[in-house]
Design a protein around this motif. Structure first.
Motif, short mmCIF file in Angstrom:
data_model
loop_
_atom_site.label_atom_id
_atom_site.label_comp_id
_atom_site.label_asym_id
_atom_site.label_seq_id
_atom_site.Cartn_x
_atom_site.Cartn_y
_atom_site.Cartn_z
N ARG A 152 16.06 16.05 41.94
CA ARG A 152 17.38 16.71 41.90
C ARG A 152 17.26 18.21 41.65
NH1 ARG A 152 20.81 13.39 37.71
NH2 ARG A 152 22.33 15.02 38.24
N LEU A 153 16.07 18.66 41.29
CA LEU A 153 15.88 20.10 41.10
C LEU A 153 15.57 20.82 42.41
CD1 LEU A 153 13.73 20.18 37.84
CD2 LEU A 153 16.12 20.81 38.08
N GLU A 206 15.70 22.77 45.70
CA GLU A 206 16.65 23.76 46.21
C GLU A 206 16.27 24.11 47.64
OE1 GLU A 206 16.74 27.15 43.69
OE2 GLU A 206 17.23 26.00 41.90
N ASN A 225 10.97 25.75 48.01
CA ASN A 225 11.12 24.98 46.77
C ASN A 225 9.82 24.96 45.96
OD1 ASN A 225 12.70 23.09 45.04
ND2 ASN A 225 11.05 21.70 45.62
N ARG A 276 9.30 26.64 42.31
CA ARG A 276 8.90 25.81 41.16
C ARG A 276 7.67 26.39 40.48
NH1 ARG A 276 12.80 23.99 38.97
NH2 ARG A 276 14.29 24.04 40.67
N ARG A 319 13.61 32.32 41.53
CA ARG A 319 14.20 32.12 42.85
C ARG A 319 13.70 33.19 43.83
NH1 ARG A 319 18.88 30.98 41.52
NH2 ARG A 319 18.85 28.82 42.20
N LEU A 357 16.01 29.84 37.60
CA LEU A 357 15.99 28.97 38.78
C LEU A 357 17.30 28.23 38.99
CD1 LEU A 357 12.52 27.26 39.06
CD2 LEU A 357 13.71 28.57 40.78
N LEU A 358 17.78 27.67 37.93
CA LEU A 358 18.96 26.83 38.08
C LEU A 358 20.24 27.63 38.05
CD1 LEU A 358 18.16 23.74 35.89
CD2 LEU A 358 18.52 23.80 38.34
N GLN A 378 24.69 23.76 38.20
CA GLN A 378 23.76 22.65 38.00
C GLN A 378 23.64 22.32 36.52
OE1 GLN A 378 20.64 24.54 40.50
NE2 GLN A 378 20.32 22.47 41.23
N ARG A 388 26.60 20.33 35.62
CA ARG A 388 26.65 18.98 36.17
C ARG A 388 25.78 18.02 35.37
NH1 ARG A 388 25.93 20.22 41.55
NH2 ARG A 388 23.73 19.72 41.49
N ASP A 389 24.61 18.45 35.01
CA ASP A 389 23.72 17.56 34.27
C ASP A 389 22.82 18.40 33.37
OD1 ASP A 389 21.93 15.75 33.29
OD2 ASP A 389 21.69 14.69 35.20
N ARG A 439 20.50 17.69 31.59
CA ARG A 439 19.08 17.28 31.59
C ARG A 439 18.27 18.11 32.58
NH1 ARG A 439 19.13 11.10 32.86
NH2 ARG A 439 20.52 11.90 34.46
N LEU A 440 18.95 18.55 33.66
CA LEU A 440 18.23 19.36 34.65
C LEU A 440 17.82 20.70 34.05
CD1 LEU A 440 20.34 18.67 37.86
CD2 LEU A 440 18.28 17.52 37.07
N LEU A 461 14.96 20.09 31.72
CA LEU A 461 13.74 19.83 32.47
C LEU A 461 13.15 21.12 33.03
CD1 LEU A 461 12.07 17.37 33.22
CD2 LEU A 461 13.42 17.14 35.30
N THR A 462 14.03 21.97 33.52
CA THR A 462 13.57 23.26 34.04
C THR A 462 12.91 24.08 32.94
OG1 THR A 462 15.33 23.27 35.69
CG2 THR A 462 14.28 25.37 35.21
#
Lengths: 161, 182
Positions: free
Chosen positions: A13-14, A16, B35, B39, B44, B102-103, B107, B110-111, B113-114, B117-118
Motif C-alpha cells: 500500500r506504500l 507510489e 517506487n 523507497r 520523492r 514520502l507519504l 495517506q 487514511r491509515d 500505520r502507513l 511503517l514509513t
C-alpha cells in the motif's frame, strides 16, 4: 498461532506511481543517438537533390557580386556525422556542402555497434544534409536539432555553425 | 514478462536508435523504478531523479543487456545501485534535512500505520529497504533479489530477517500482537 505476515498487506500500500511527466523527462535526458529513418523504397530521392542543386545554383548566381575587399576569414568547425545503419552496405553524406551531389563523402563503417561515421570541417553558416544509404535510400537525421521541408514532403536536417 | 514480443521489439528498436521505442519501456516500468528509488532514498524528488538517471543509464548500456534476462529486473538493479550511491553522496553532503517526505498527508489520514511503517523503514539501511521493496511490493523471490542486487542469497535472507524484525518490533505491531494474544 497466527502466521500471517502483516507486511504483506501494508507494504504494497506504500507503492507510489511515477509523476505524469516522468517519461517526458526521461526522453529529454536521453543522449542523442543518430537514428536511421528509412524512407519507402518506392519513392525516389532525386527530387530533393534536384531542388537542392537548383537552390545552390540560384544562390551561387546571386552571390556572384563584385569582390569585397578584405573579407574576414570565415571560421570553421569539425563536425562528426553519425548514422546507425547496421545492415547498410554503404552510407553517403549528401548536403548543401556537396552541392547535393553524391559520391563525395562516404561514411566509415559499420563499427561493432552498427554505426557509420565521418568527420568534416565545415565553414560557419547553415548547412542542410541527409544520408544516402546503399545508393538509393534517403535517410533523414531525425535527431538533428533543426529540419526543413524540402518541398517534396521530406525533411532535410539543418546544421547551424 | 520479457517474453512479450512488443518488449523485445522495443529493446531492439531502442538499440537501433529509436528513442520513441525506449519511451514505451519507460512508460511500462516507470512506476516500479520510481517506487524503488523513492523507497531506497526515502525521498520523492530524489527517487524520481535517481529513476530518471537509471533509465538514461539503461538506454546507454542497452547493448550490454542480456535478452535472456528480464528487462524489468535489469532496470531495477541499475536503479537500486544508483539509489544507494545517491544516498552515500547525500550523506556526505549532510543535506538529509532537505529530504522531502514520502507519504502525502491524505495517506497518513487514511491509515496511520502507513506513516508508522514509513518512519520505521527510514531507520533501515538502503540495502534493507531495497530488499523489502523488491520482496513485498514487487513480489520477487530471495533468489531474484540476490540476482538484482548482485549479493548472495544468504545476505538477502539475513538482511530481510533483520529488516522484518525491526519493522515488526515497532509499537504498532506490538500492540496488534498483544490484541491477538489476549
Amino acid at each position: 498461532m497466527n502466521d500471517h505476515d502483516p507486511l504483506e498487506d501494508l507494504l504494497p500500500r506504500l507503492k507510489e506511481s511515477a509523476p505524469k511527466d516522468f517519461a517526458r523527462r526521461v526522453r529529454l535526458g536521453l543522449p542523442v543517438r543518430r537514428r536511421a529513418v528509412w524512407w519507402p523504397e518506392g519513392l525516389a530521392w532525386a527530387p530533393p537533390m534536384v531542388a537542392g542543386a537548383l537552390a545552390m545554383l540560384l544562390l551561387t548566381l546571386f552571390l556572384q557580386m563584385p569582390p569585397e575587399p578584405a573579407a574576414p576569414e570565415p571560421t570553421a568547425r569539425v563536425v562528426r556525422f553519425e548514422l546507425l545503419a547496421s545492415e547498410a552496405q554503404e552510407v553517403q553524406l549528401v548536403g548543401s556542402f556537396t552541392q547535393w551531389e553524391t559520391g563525395h563523402i562516404r561514411l566509415q563503417g559499420p563499427d561493432a555497434t552498427g554505426h557509420w561515421t565521418v568527420e568534416l570541417t565545415l565553414p560557419e553558416g547553415r548547412h542542410e544534409y541527409g544520408f544516402l544509404v546503399d545508393g538509393h535510400l534517403w535517410v533523414s537525421d531525425s535527431l538533428a536539432e533543426l529540419h526543413r521541408e524540402d518541398g517534396f514532403g521530406r525533411l532535410n536536417a539543418i546544421l547551424e555553425i | 514478462m520479457n517474453d512479450e514480443p512488443d518488449e523485445k521489439e522495443w529493446i531492439q528498436r531502442s538499440l537501433e536508435g529509436d528513442p520513441s521505442a525506449f519511451s514505451c519501456l519507460v512508460l511500462r516500468y516507470q512506476d516500479v523504478a520510481v517506487n524503488l528509488a523513492r523507497r531506497i532514498t526515502g525521498s520523492r524528488t530524489d527517487g524520481e531523479d535517481v529513476a530518471q538517471e537509471a533509465f538514461i543509464r539503461a538506454y546507454r548500456k542497452l547493448h550490454q543487456f542480456d535478452p535472456v534476462r528480464e528487462f524489468r529486473a535489469w532496470l531495477l538493479g541499475i536503479t537500486a545501485n544508483l539509489a544507494k550511491n545517491h544516498i552515500r553522496r547525500r550523506t556526505r553532503r549532510e543535506d538529509r534535512e532537505q529530504v522531502d517526505p514520502l507519504l502525502q498527508e491524505e495517506q497518513h489520514d487514511r491509515d496511520p500505520r502507513l506513516a508508522a511503517l514509513t518512519d520505521a523503514m527510514e531507520a533501515l539501511s538502503a540495502s534493507e529497504r531495497a530488499i523489502l521493496t523488491l520482496k513485498y511490493m514487487e513480489g520477487y523471490s530471495v533468489n531474484d533479489i540476490a540476482t538484482i542486487l548482485k549479493i548472495r542469497q544468504s545476505a538477502v535472507k539475513m538482511r530481510l530477517a533483520r529488516a522484518r524484525e525491526h519493522l515488526l518490533n515497532h509499537p504498532l505491531f506490538q500492540e496488534e500482537n498483544s490484541y491477538e494474544r489476549s
